[in-house]
Motif scaffolding. Structure first.
Motif, PDB file in Angstrom:
ATOM      1  N   ILE A   1       1.466  23.459 -21.652  1.00 17.21           N
ATOM      2  CA  ILE A   1       1.665  24.907 -21.766  1.00 17.21           C
ATOM      3  C   ILE A   1       2.758  25.374 -20.811  1.00 17.21           C
ATOM      4  O   ILE A   1       3.600  26.206 -21.170  1.00 17.21           O
ATOM      5  N   THR A   2       2.776  24.846 -19.582  1.00 15.02           N
ATOM      6  CA  THR A   2       3.814  25.213 -18.616  1.00 15.02           C
ATOM      7  C   THR A   2       5.192  24.836 -19.131  1.00 15.02           C
ATOM      8  O   THR A   2       6.146  25.618 -19.026  1.00 15.02           O
ATOM      9  N   THR A   3       5.314  23.660 -19.709  1.00 13.27           N
ATOM     10  CA  THR A   3       6.603  23.213 -20.239  1.00 13.27           C
ATOM     11  C   THR A   3       7.073  24.104 -21.382  1.00 13.27           C
ATOM     12  O   THR A   3       8.244  24.525 -21.420  1.00 13.27           O
ATOM     13  N   VAL A   4       6.166  24.420 -22.295  1.00 17.35           N
ATOM     14  CA  VAL A   4       6.527  25.275 -23.430  1.00 17.35           C
ATOM     15  C   VAL A   4       6.891  26.679 -22.946  1.00 17.35           C
ATOM     16  O   VAL A   4       7.908  27.248 -23.371  1.00 17.35           O
ATOM     17  N   MET A   5       6.081  27.230 -22.048  1.00 13.16           N
ATOM     18  CA  MET A   5       6.331  28.572 -21.533  1.00 13.16           C
ATOM     19  C   MET A   5       7.678  28.635 -20.809  1.00 13.16           C
ATOM     20  O   MET A   5       8.458  29.572 -21.003  1.00 13.16           O
ATOM     21  N   THR A   6       7.978  27.629 -20.010  1.00 13.99           N
ATOM     22  CA  THR A   6       9.242  27.600 -19.280  1.00 13.99           C
ATOM     23  C   THR A   6      10.423  27.501 -20.232  1.00 13.99           C
ATOM     24  O   THR A   6      11.423  28.205 -20.080  1.00 13.99           O
ATOM     25  N   THR A   7      10.303  26.663 -21.251  1.00 18.60           N
ATOM     26  CA  THR A   7      11.386  26.514 -22.226  1.00 18.60           C
ATOM     27  C   THR A   7      11.648  27.814 -22.961  1.00 18.60           C
ATOM     28  O   THR A   7      12.801  28.227 -23.133  1.00 18.60           O
ATOM     29  N   VAL A   8      10.593  28.487 -23.387  1.00 19.04           N
ATOM     30  CA  VAL A   8      10.750  29.745 -24.118  1.00 19.04           C
ATOM     31  C   VAL A   8      11.341  30.824 -23.219  1.00 19.04           C
ATOM     32  O   VAL A   8      12.262  31.545 -23.622  1.00 19.04           O
ATOM     33  N   MET A   9      10.840  30.941 -22.000  1.00 16.40           N
ATOM     34  CA  MET A   9      11.319  31.992 -21.104  1.00 16.40           C
ATOM     35  C   MET A   9      12.782  31.784 -20.718  1.00 16.40           C
ATOM     36  O   MET A   9      13.535  32.738 -20.622  1.00 16.40           O
ATOM     37  N   VAL A  10      13.181  30.540 -20.494  1.00 14.81           N
ATOM     38  CA  VAL A  10      14.576  30.273 -20.158  1.00 14.81           C
ATOM     39  C   VAL A  10      15.461  30.517 -21.374  1.00 14.81           C
ATOM     40  O   VAL A  10      16.580  31.025 -21.248  1.00 14.81           O
ATOM     41  N   GLY A  11      14.972  30.194 -22.560  1.00 11.34           N
ATOM     42  CA  GLY A  11      15.735  30.451 -23.776  1.00 11.34           C
ATOM     43  C   GLY A  11      15.945  31.924 -24.043  1.00 11.34           C
ATOM     44  O   GLY A  11      16.990  32.339 -24.549  1.00 11.34           O
ATOM     45  N   ILE A  12      14.976  32.745 -23.685  1.00  7.57           N
ATOM     46  CA  ILE A  12      15.056  34.192 -23.910  1.00  7.57           C
ATOM     47  C   ILE A  12      15.914  34.883 -22.848  1.00  7.57           C
ATOM     48  O   ILE A  12      16.558  35.883 -23.128  1.00  7.57           O
TER      49      ILE A  12
END
Length: 65
Positions: free
Chosen positions: A16-27
């Motif tokens: 979940i941390t990896t997915v959340m970090t990827t999405v937040m950095v992408g946005i």
């Protein structure tokens, strides 16, 4: 390998941390990417640690005589 609740919570939390970090950095905007990366990692790892630590305490209390 993931037989205990603590290990399962740790694995799920890290995913979940990896997915959340990827999405937040992408946005994030171009200038704020490093700030978002740091913030997302800190929040994700703190939450993972809290949930995993709580599961460890509960498992330890259950196995105590």
């Amino acid at each position: 390998m993931l037989k205990s609740r603590v290990r399962k919570n740790l694995a799920i939390g890290l995913v979940i941390t990896t997915v959340m970090t990827t999405v937040m950095v992408g946005i994030a905007d171009h200038g704020d990417r490093m700030e978002e990366l740091t913030r997302s990692l800190i929040i994700g790892l703190l939450m993972t640690g809290a949930v995993t630590g709580g599961a460890w305490v509960v498992d330890r209390k259950r196995s105590a005589p």
